[in-house]
Design a protein around this motif. Structure first.
Motif, PDB file in Angstrom:
ATOM      1  N   UNK A  90       0.822  -1.209   0.000  1.00 37.26           N
ATOM      2  CA  UNK A  90       0.000   0.000   0.000  1.00 37.26           C
ATOM      3  C   UNK A  90       0.859   1.263   0.000  1.00 37.26           C
ATOM      4  N   UNK A  91       0.629   2.126  -0.984  1.00 36.26           N
ATOM      5  CA  UNK A  91       1.327   3.418  -1.030  1.00 36.26           C
ATOM      6  C   UNK A  91       1.056   4.217   0.239  1.00 36.26           C
ATOM      7  N   UNK A  92      -0.180   4.197   0.696  1.00 34.10           N
ATOM      8  CA  UNK A  92      -0.534   4.950   1.901  1.00 34.10           C
ATOM      9  C   UNK A  92       0.245   4.453   3.111  1.00 34.10           C
TER      10      UNK A  92
ATOM     11  N   UNK B  92     -10.311   6.327   6.027  1.00 37.48           N
ATOM     12  CA  UNK B  92      -9.765   6.446   7.375  1.00 37.48           C
ATOM     13  C   UNK B  92      -8.233   6.433   7.337  1.00 37.48           C
ATOM     14  N   UNK B  93      -7.673   5.584   6.473  1.00 37.90           N
ATOM     15  CA  UNK B  93      -6.214   5.526   6.351  1.00 37.90           C
ATOM     16  C   UNK B  93      -5.673   6.877   5.876  1.00 37.90           C
ATOM     17  N   UNK B  94      -6.345   7.476   4.896  1.00 33.48           N
ATOM     18  CA  UNK B  94      -5.881   8.767   4.374  1.00 33.48           C
ATOM     19  C   UNK B  94      -5.916   9.854   5.451  1.00 33.48           C
ATOM     20  N   UNK B  95      -6.914   9.807   6.318  1.00 32.11           N
ATOM     21  CA  UNK B  95      -6.969  10.769   7.427  1.00 32.11           C
ATOM     22  C   UNK B  95      -5.768  10.591   8.349  1.00 32.11           C
ATOM     23  N   UNK B  96      -5.412   9.325   8.619  1.00 33.55           N
ATOM     24  CA  UNK B  96      -4.293   9.038   9.517  1.00 33.55           C
ATOM     25  C   UNK B  96      -2.959   9.410   8.870  1.00 33.55           C
ATOM     26  N   UNK B  97      -2.834   9.189   7.561  1.00 34.14           N
ATOM     27  CA  UNK B  97      -1.608   9.569   6.855  1.00 34.14           C
ATOM     28  C   UNK B  97      -1.427  11.083   6.926  1.00 34.14           C
ATOM     29  N   UNK B  98      -2.507  11.812   6.672  1.00 35.61           N
ATOM     30  CA  UNK B  98      -2.435  13.269   6.781  1.00 35.61           C
ATOM     31  C   UNK B  98      -2.036  13.684   8.189  1.00 35.61           C
ATOM     32  N   UNK B  99      -2.607  13.048   9.185  1.00 33.97           N
ATOM     33  CA  UNK B  99      -2.346  13.435  10.580  1.00 33.97           C
ATOM     34  C   UNK B  99      -0.862  13.311  10.929  1.00 33.97           C
ATOM     35  N   UNK B 100      -0.237  12.166  10.604  1.00 37.04           N
ATOM     36  CA  UNK B 100       1.149  11.969  11.022  1.00 37.04           C
ATOM     37  C   UNK B 100       2.116  12.846  10.219  1.00 37.04           C
ATOM     38  N   UNK B 101       1.826  13.055   8.936  1.00 35.62           N
ATOM     39  CA  UNK B 101       2.695  13.919   8.134  1.00 35.62           C
ATOM     40  C   UNK B 101       2.578  15.366   8.604  1.00 35.62           C
ATOM     41  N   UNK B 102       1.370  15.813   8.786  1.00 39.18           N
ATOM     42  CA  UNK B 102       1.159  17.192   9.212  1.00 39.18           C
ATOM     43  C   UNK B 102       1.720  17.430  10.611  1.00 39.18           C
TER      44      UNK B 102
END
Length: 331
Positions: A243-245, A273-283
């Motif tokens: 998974x890229x995400x 939900x995964x995309x929300x979590x990816x955004x959270x940790x990067x941000x």
């Protein structure tokens, strides 16, 4: 006992993206934090001139790269941080080294060979679009490395040849004029994987699939939402490793978070939900540096002053070594 010298060049050919950060910037900053080393970091603007020949863009990229490294924590009081074009001794050494470098070595350089192969495939003259800056790029890089008696040079796997060339050129000079240069070693971050882009391929400007390192939060969220996923539905098990995400997530998340996310994939977490979590940790990791980055961009004179101070330190070191080199060559 002198500290080992770690040298890192940062090419100013565009705004850095997440792939640059994970693959090069973050590992180099980690090395800079090691007080047992002497870190030397430079903006490789001479190298950038091969491809960036718009003066306005050239100045913009130099400012952005410098501001980015400073915002991410590079301490100009602890390392030597300068702009390549502010150290004229490099061009003197570049010519001296060119005089002991076989042309055949340049013919085998990866960048030049790739251009020749591409031109041949397209039915063009083999040297179409090749300037001498590109052709002799490895010699100037050797000058960058050797002038400061660098011990270690952190590079990506595709850049190993440049350090090997620096060693070859140093050995050629040493053989001709006597022991003068150290033989540098490359340092590879073996555990760092290539970061995937929006389409799943390696994140690269040439693919147009990048996420800018200092993208504002709203745009960052939108770009993450565009990342391609498979057709599996919420509740269906998913393969984290393909998974890229997940590849993006694990570069910014904590160890326990990565383990939890891997379990959630097995349990069938939804892609939204995964995309929300990816955004959270990067941000979370980049929010504070993003603010500092904007502050530096809004005060270019402060960035220029930092680079000028670093250039004075670099020129002092460079002049001492260049005097020895020229004396060895009989100048």
């Amino acid at each position: 006992m002198e500290k080992p010298i770690i040298l890192t060049g940062i090419k100013s050919t565009g705004t850095p993206h997440l792939g640059n950060y994970i693959g090069a910037i973050k590992p180099a900053l980690k090395m800079a934090s090691d007080k047992s080393n002497q870190g030397i970091y430079f903006i490789a603007d001479y190298h950038a001139l091969n491809s960036v020949q718009d003066p306005q863009a050239f100045r913009k990229y130099t400012l952005e790269i410098a501001a980015g490294w400073l915002a991410l924590g590079l301490d100009p009081e602890e390392v030597i941080f300068y702009r390549q074009s502010d150290v004229p001794q490099l061009l003197e050494l570049n010519y001296i080294l060119a005089c002991v470098t076989p042309k055949g070595l340049m013919n085998r350089a990866h960048a030049y060979k790739a251009s020749v192969e591409r031109n041949t495939k397209d039915g063009l003259n083999p040297d179409h679009g090749v300037n001498m800056g590109l052709y002799t790029y490895p010699i100037l890089m050797a000058a960058d490395i050797l002038l400061f008696q660098s011990d270690k040079v952190p590079v990506g796997k595709d850049q190993i040849q440049h350090v090997e060339y620096a060693r070859d050129i140093a050995q050629s000079f040493n053989h001709t004029f006597g022991g003068t240069f150290k033989l540098p070693e490359h340092v590879i971050q073996e555990e760092t994987e290539l970061l995937p882009g929006l389409d799943g391929r390696k994140m690269s400007k040439s693919y147009g699939n990048t996420i800018s390192l200092f993208e504002e939060a709203g745009k960052l969220q939108k770009l993450i939402n565009k990342i391609k996923t498979d057709s599996s539905q919420p509740g269906e098990p998913k393969d984290a490793e393909s998974s890229t995400l997940f590849q993006l997530y694990k570069e910014f998340a904590e160890t326990d978070e990565i383990q939890q996310m891997r379990s959630r994939y097995t349990e069938g977490v939804g892609w939204g939900e995964v995309k929300k979590e990816v955004f959270y940790v990067i941000n979370r990791e980049l929010e504070a540096p993003r603010k500092k980055y904007q502050e530096f961009l809004n005060n270019p004179q402060a960035v220029k002053n930092i680079l000028n101070k670093g250039a004075i330190k670099a020129r002092n070191l460079a002049e001492k070594k260049l005097s020895v080199i020229k004396e060895k060559a009989g100048m």
